[in-house]
Write a protein that holds these residues in place. Structure first.
Motif, mmCIF file in Angstrom:
data_model
loop_
_atom_site.group_PDB
_atom_site.id
_atom_site.type_symbol
_atom_site.label_atom_id
_atom_site.label_comp_id
_atom_site.label_asym_id
_atom_site.label_seq_id
_atom_site.Cartn_x
_atom_site.Cartn_y
_atom_site.Cartn_z
ATOM 1 N N GLY A 11 -28.532 -2.228 -25.770
ATOM 2 C CA GLY A 11 -27.430 -2.788 -26.542
ATOM 3 C C GLY A 11 -26.381 -1.734 -26.836
ATOM 4 N N ASP A 12 -25.942 -1.676 -28.084
ATOM 5 C CA ASP A 12 -24.927 -0.681 -28.448
ATOM 6 C C ASP A 12 -25.557 0.580 -29.032
ATOM 7 N N ARG A 13 -26.847 0.774 -28.763
ATOM 8 C CA ARG A 13 -27.523 1.972 -29.278
ATOM 9 C C ARG A 13 -27.378 3.166 -28.349
ATOM 10 N N GLY A 14 -26.765 2.948 -27.208
ATOM 11 C CA GLY A 14 -26.584 4.042 -26.266
ATOM 12 C C GLY A 14 -25.815 3.557 -25.052
ATOM 13 N N ARG A 15 -25.614 4.462 -24.114
ATOM 14 C CA ARG A 15 -24.891 4.063 -22.908
ATOM 15 C C ARG A 15 -25.488 4.772 -21.700
ATOM 16 N N VAL A 16 -25.330 4.139 -20.556
ATOM 17 C CA VAL A 16 -25.789 4.730 -19.297
ATOM 18 C C VAL A 16 -24.805 5.814 -18.879
ATOM 19 N N GLU A 17 -25.327 6.978 -18.622
ATOM 20 C CA GLU A 17 -24.488 8.073 -18.140
ATOM 21 C C GLU A 17 -24.615 8.237 -16.629
#
Lengths: 148, 175
Positions: free
Chosen positions: A82-88
């Motif tokens: 969700g909005d707890r992190g992002r794919v780098e």
């Protein structure tokens, strides 16, 4: 990067520890999914639409797009994070295509957890997409950055 | 044909040369919504993708794998040395003709693998994306269907403000 140093508040949950699982993301393969993907990605390629073209390419019939498996891997991470992190970073290898009637399960496991000098926490993931028989269609690795 | 013969000298000369620079049409909220519906089918996508208020409130961000070039580009910048591709290579993903040489005589293609590094800069409605590609390298591998040519293509996307969105690499398998 240093292991487990300077973790941000809120990211120190067991869910994000090494060994934690990316929940299964399950989707049916077949023309209903492939045609929808073809419609948004303009991917009307005979091997994905026509059994004869799929057979001519060496498969039992029409088969699914690698790009859609790639999309499903993103969906699996997004549905989990969700909005707890992002794919780098995400990378994958295609080992076999999805066939009509397959049920494809994307999943993953956290293999590493690092804290960077800037204070961000990065998780390393092993990911996969399997069909119901257990055949592995895709192997993948990812790095995700947790939000503070 | 032997595996080694798949890589011609003139193919090696175009490695690293930019081609296929293209500029997208402005991304629309509808583009993003339809993409999310397709990739999450048959379940519903996460709420922001279909929330009618999300675009106006700045909460609609395209999925990372969203392709704003799928249905064409507003502008394609030629390399100046294109040759007309033989229609038989239309489904093979051939790109060599953009750089003035004939594609290898392989008409079937598979996606061998992809990778993407995302900067965190989002794609939102109204954004205009510029992509530029280059062949990063060729290699040959023996597969169950015989000798296969692997072509690594690297593509960089930037937005209208010059911010890099991602770098994307694809391995095209032709056989």
């Amino acid at each position: 990067m240093t292991d487990l140093a300077a973790d941000l508040p809120g990211t120190r949950t067991p869910e994000f520890d090494v060994g934690g699982a990316v929940p299964p993301f399950v989707r049916p393969a077949g023309l209903e999914a492939w045609n929808r993907y073809a419609a948004v990605n303009d991917e009307f390629v005979p091997i994905h639409m026509d059994d004869e073209a799929g057979k001519a390419a060496g498969y039992p019939g029409a088969f699914g797009m690698g790009n859609l498996l790639w999309a499903w891997l993103h969906c699996a991470i997004e549905s989990w994070l969700g909005d707890r992190g992002r794919v780098e970073h995400l990378e994958c290898r295609f080992r076999a295509p999805a066939l009509k009637g397959d049920e494809v399960t994307c999943g993953g496991v956290i293999t590493g957890r690092k804290a960077r000098e800037d204070g961000t926490t990065v998780l390393e993931l092993d990911l996969w997409a399997d069909r119901q028989s257990g055949d592995r269609l895709v192997t993948a690795k990812a790095q995700v950055v947790l939000q503070g | 044909m032997s595996g080694l013969g798949l890589i011609r000298p003139d193919m090696l000369e175009i490695v690293g040369r930019p081609y296929a620079r293209q500029i997208s049409y402005p991304i629309s909220a509808s583009d993003i919504r339809k993409w999310s519906l397709a990739v999450y089918f048959p379940e519903a996508p996460p709420a922001p993708y279909t929330d009618p208020c999300a675009p106006g409130e700045g909460r609609l961000v395209a999925p990372l794998d969203f392709n704003p070039f799928a249905w064409g580009a507003a502008e394609k910048v030629p390399t100046g040395c294109e040759i007309a591709p033989d229609p038989v290579y239309r489904s093979s993903g051939a790109m060599e003709h953009h750089l003035g040489i004939a594609p290898p005589d392989l008409r079937r293609a598979l996606n061998g693998g992809v990778s993407a590094t995302y900067t965190g800069a989002p794609m939102r409605p109204g954004d205009v994306i510029t992509a530029e590609s280059a062949i990063a390298g060729y290699s040959v591998r023996e597969g169950r269907l015989g000798a296969m040519l692997l072509t690594d293509v690297a593509t960089t996307w930037t937005n209208q403000n010059g911010e890099e969105i991602k770098t994307y690499r694809m391995t095209l398998i032709r056989y």
